[in-house]
Design a protein around this motif. Sequence first.
Motif, PDB file in Angstrom:
ATOM      1  N   LEU A   1       0.682  -1.164   0.048  1.00  0.00           N
ATOM      2  CA  LEU A   1       0.060   0.144  -0.110  1.00  0.00           C
ATOM      3  C   LEU A   1       0.777   1.262  -0.061  1.00  0.00           C
ATOM      4  CD1 LEU A   1      -2.645   1.390   0.257  1.00  0.00           C
ATOM      5  CD2 LEU A   1      -2.630   1.482   2.788  1.00  0.00           C
ATOM      6  N   PHE A   2       1.725   1.327   0.820  1.00  0.00           N
ATOM      7  CA  PHE A   2       2.994   2.459   0.854  1.00  0.00           C
ATOM      8  C   PHE A   2       3.607   2.740  -0.398  1.00  0.00           C
ATOM      9  CE2 PHE A   2       6.931   4.184   1.639  1.00  0.00           C
ATOM     10  CZ  PHE A   2       6.698   5.255   2.186  1.00  0.00           C
ATOM     11  N   ILE A   3       3.987   1.528  -1.110  1.00  0.00           N
ATOM     12  CA  ILE A   3       4.602   1.612  -2.381  1.00  0.00           C
ATOM     13  C   ILE A   3       3.609   2.300  -3.517  1.00  0.00           C
ATOM     14  CG2 ILE A   3       5.684   0.128  -4.354  1.00  0.00           C
ATOM     15  CD1 ILE A   3       6.838  -1.442  -2.341  1.00  0.00           C
ATOM     16  N   THR A   4       2.469   1.817  -3.270  1.00  0.00           N
ATOM     17  CA  THR A   4       1.351   2.299  -4.384  1.00  0.00           C
ATOM     18  C   THR A   4       1.070   3.636  -4.149  1.00  0.00           C
ATOM     19  OG1 THR A   4       0.242   0.057  -4.304  1.00  0.00           O
ATOM     20  CG2 THR A   4      -0.857   1.861  -5.106  1.00  0.00           C
ATOM     21  N   LEU A   5       0.916   4.168  -2.913  1.00  0.00           N
ATOM     22  CA  LEU A   5       0.658   5.377  -2.693  1.00  0.00           C
ATOM     23  C   LEU A   5       1.611   6.510  -2.953  1.00  0.00           C
ATOM     24  CD1 LEU A   5      -1.176   5.188   0.660  1.00  0.00           C
ATOM     25  CD2 LEU A   5      -2.190   5.723  -1.414  1.00  0.00           C
ATOM     26  N   LEU A   6       3.106   5.939  -2.588  1.00  0.00           N
ATOM     27  CA  LEU A   6       4.275   6.817  -3.228  1.00  0.00           C
ATOM     28  C   LEU A   6       4.351   6.779  -4.521  1.00  0.00           C
ATOM     29  CD1 LEU A   6       6.484   8.088  -1.630  1.00  0.00           C
ATOM     30  CD2 LEU A   6       7.931   5.992  -2.136  1.00  0.00           C
TER      31      LEU A   6
ATOM     32  N   ALA B   1       2.133   6.401  -6.730  1.00  0.00           N
ATOM     33  CA  ALA B   1       0.832   7.340  -7.395  1.00  0.00           C
ATOM     34  C   ALA B   1       1.207   8.725  -7.232  1.00  0.00           C
ATOM     35  CB  ALA B   1      -0.347   6.942  -6.815  1.00  0.00           C
ATOM     36  N   ALA B   2       1.897   9.175  -6.190  1.00  0.00           N
ATOM     37  CA  ALA B   2       2.025  10.710  -6.058  1.00  0.00           C
ATOM     38  C   ALA B   2       2.807  10.978  -7.050  1.00  0.00           C
ATOM     39  CB  ALA B   2       2.527  10.814  -4.513  1.00  0.00           C
ATOM     40  N   PHE B   3       3.996  10.389  -7.173  1.00  0.00           N
ATOM     41  CA  PHE B   3       5.123  10.519  -8.401  1.00  0.00           C
ATOM     42  C   PHE B   3       4.553  10.451  -9.872  1.00  0.00           C
ATOM     43  CE2 PHE B   3       8.034   9.728  -5.012  1.00  0.00           C
ATOM     44  CZ  PHE B   3       8.857  10.711  -4.989  1.00  0.00           C
TER      45      PHE B   3
ATOM     46  N   LEU C   1      -5.306   9.126 -13.253  1.00  0.00           N
ATOM     47  CA  LEU C   1      -5.864   8.263 -12.325  1.00  0.00           C
ATOM     48  C   LEU C   1      -6.140   6.872 -13.007  1.00  0.00           C
ATOM     49  CD1 LEU C   1      -7.811   8.044  -9.953  1.00  0.00           C
ATOM     50  CD2 LEU C   1      -9.780   8.365 -11.469  1.00  0.00           C
ATOM     51  N   ILE C   2      -6.168   6.605 -14.090  1.00  0.00           N
ATOM     52  CA  ILE C   2      -6.209   5.621 -14.760  1.00  0.00           C
ATOM     53  C   ILE C   2      -4.831   4.813 -14.425  1.00  0.00           C
ATOM     54  CG2 ILE C   2      -6.520   4.136 -16.785  1.00  0.00           C
ATOM     55  CD1 ILE C   2      -8.656   6.256 -17.690  1.00  0.00           C
ATOM     56  N   LEU C   3      -3.707   5.412 -14.952  1.00  0.00           N
ATOM     57  CA  LEU C   3      -2.358   5.157 -14.797  1.00  0.00           C
ATOM     58  C   LEU C   3      -2.088   4.565 -13.392  1.00  0.00           C
ATOM     59  CD1 LEU C   3       0.128   4.660 -16.456  1.00  0.00           C
ATOM     60  CD2 LEU C   3       0.911   7.311 -15.599  1.00  0.00           C
TER      61      LEU C   3
ATOM     62  N   ALA D   1      -4.345   3.509 -11.277  1.00  0.00           N
ATOM     63  CA  ALA D   1      -5.080   2.052 -10.908  1.00  0.00           C
ATOM     64  C   ALA D   1      -4.190   1.005 -11.602  1.00  0.00           C
ATOM     65  CB  ALA D   1      -6.543   2.214 -11.463  1.00  0.00           C
ATOM     66  N   GLY D   2      -3.545   1.286 -12.549  1.00  0.00           N
ATOM     67  CA  GLY D   2      -2.917   0.157 -13.347  1.00  0.00           C
ATOM     68  C   GLY D   2      -1.598  -0.072 -12.281  1.00  0.00           C
ATOM     69  N   TRP D   3      -0.970   0.995 -12.090  1.00  0.00           N
ATOM     70  CA  TRP D   3       0.386   0.850 -11.050  1.00  0.00           C
ATOM     71  C   TRP D   3      -0.122   0.124  -9.765  1.00  0.00           C
ATOM     72  CZ3 TRP D   3       5.102   1.010 -10.095  1.00  0.00           C
ATOM     73  CH2 TRP D   3       5.456   1.162  -8.932  1.00  0.00           C
ATOM     74  N   ALA D   4      -1.071   0.373  -9.246  1.00  0.00           N
ATOM     75  CA  ALA D   4      -1.740  -0.330  -7.942  1.00  0.00           C
ATOM     76  C   ALA D   4      -1.881  -1.705  -8.099  1.00  0.00           C
ATOM     77  CB  ALA D   4      -2.902   0.253  -7.304  1.00  0.00           C
ATOM     78  N   ALA D   5      -2.503  -2.134  -9.112  1.00  0.00           N
ATOM     79  CA  ALA D   5      -2.794  -3.461  -9.537  1.00  0.00           C
ATOM     80  C   ALA D   5      -1.646  -4.318  -9.906  1.00  0.00           C
ATOM     81  CB  ALA D   5      -3.615  -3.535 -10.927  1.00  0.00           C
ATOM     82  N   ALA D   6      -0.683  -3.735 -10.525  1.00  0.00           N
ATOM     83  CA  ALA D   6       0.835  -4.360 -10.536  1.00  0.00           C
ATOM     84  C   ALA D   6       1.437  -4.645  -9.451  1.00  0.00           C
ATOM     85  CB  ALA D   6       1.640  -3.348 -11.534  1.00  0.00           C
ATOM     86  N   VAL D   7       1.310  -3.568  -8.424  1.00  0.00           N
ATOM     87  CA  VAL D   7       2.341  -3.413  -7.102  1.00  0.00           C
ATOM     88  C   VAL D   7       1.559  -4.522  -6.403  1.00  0.00           C
ATOM     89  CG1 VAL D   7       2.464  -2.436  -5.159  1.00  0.00           C
ATOM     90  CG2 VAL D   7       2.934  -1.074  -7.095  1.00  0.00           C
ATOM     91  N   PHE D   8       0.241  -4.629  -6.139  1.00  0.00           N
ATOM     92  CA  PHE D   8      -0.310  -5.583  -5.462  1.00  0.00           C
ATOM     93  C   PHE D   8      -0.126  -7.244  -6.180  1.00  0.00           C
ATOM     94  CE2 PHE D   8      -1.902  -2.232  -3.093  1.00  0.00           C
ATOM     95  CZ  PHE D   8      -2.045  -2.820  -1.755  1.00  0.00           C
ATOM     96  N   ARG D   9       0.030  -7.011  -7.432  1.00  0.00           N
ATOM     97  CA  ARG D   9      -0.058  -8.448  -7.995  1.00  0.00           C
ATOM     98  C   ARG D   9       1.604  -8.980  -7.881  1.00  0.00           C
ATOM     99  NH1 ARG D   9       0.762 -12.989  -9.217  1.00  0.00           N
ATOM    100  NH2 ARG D   9       0.177 -13.976 -11.084  1.00  0.00           N
ATOM    101  N   TRP D  10       2.612  -8.264  -8.168  1.00  0.00           N
ATOM    102  CA  TRP D  10       3.730  -8.733  -8.520  1.00  0.00           C
ATOM    103  C   TRP D  10       5.029  -8.240  -7.455  1.00  0.00           C
ATOM    104  CZ3 TRP D  10       1.781  -6.725 -13.398  1.00  0.00           C
ATOM    105  CH2 TRP D  10       1.117  -7.897 -14.345  1.00  0.00           C
TER     106      TRP D  10
END
Length: 90
Positions: A50-55, A57-59, A76-78, A80-89
């Motif tokens: 979650l922290f990696i995703t929020l950080l 997303a900010a950048f 926002l779409i980008l 969401a894709g970033w969050a999905a990738a971080v939580f998956r891989w």
Amino acid sequence: MDWMAWTWPTAAFFATIAALLVLFTVLAIRFPETPRVGVLRFETTRGDRLFITLLGAAFLNLAWLGLAPWPQWGALILCAGWAAAVFRWV
């Protein structure tokens, strides 16, 4: 909200982050997990991801604001894709 001159979008943003923290705390208590090693080769938990995703997303949003002439919905779409990738891989 006048004492900090917040707008409703700002309050919604911080309320969403607070809700995510509460949700992830409840998940950690209810469904404990063991750290896993992802593509970056270090152990992460749900909270770490979650922290990696929020950080990230900010950048991504800052880069979008500075470089892209398109509306912020694309960022926002980008994100969401970033969050999905971080939580998956990760």
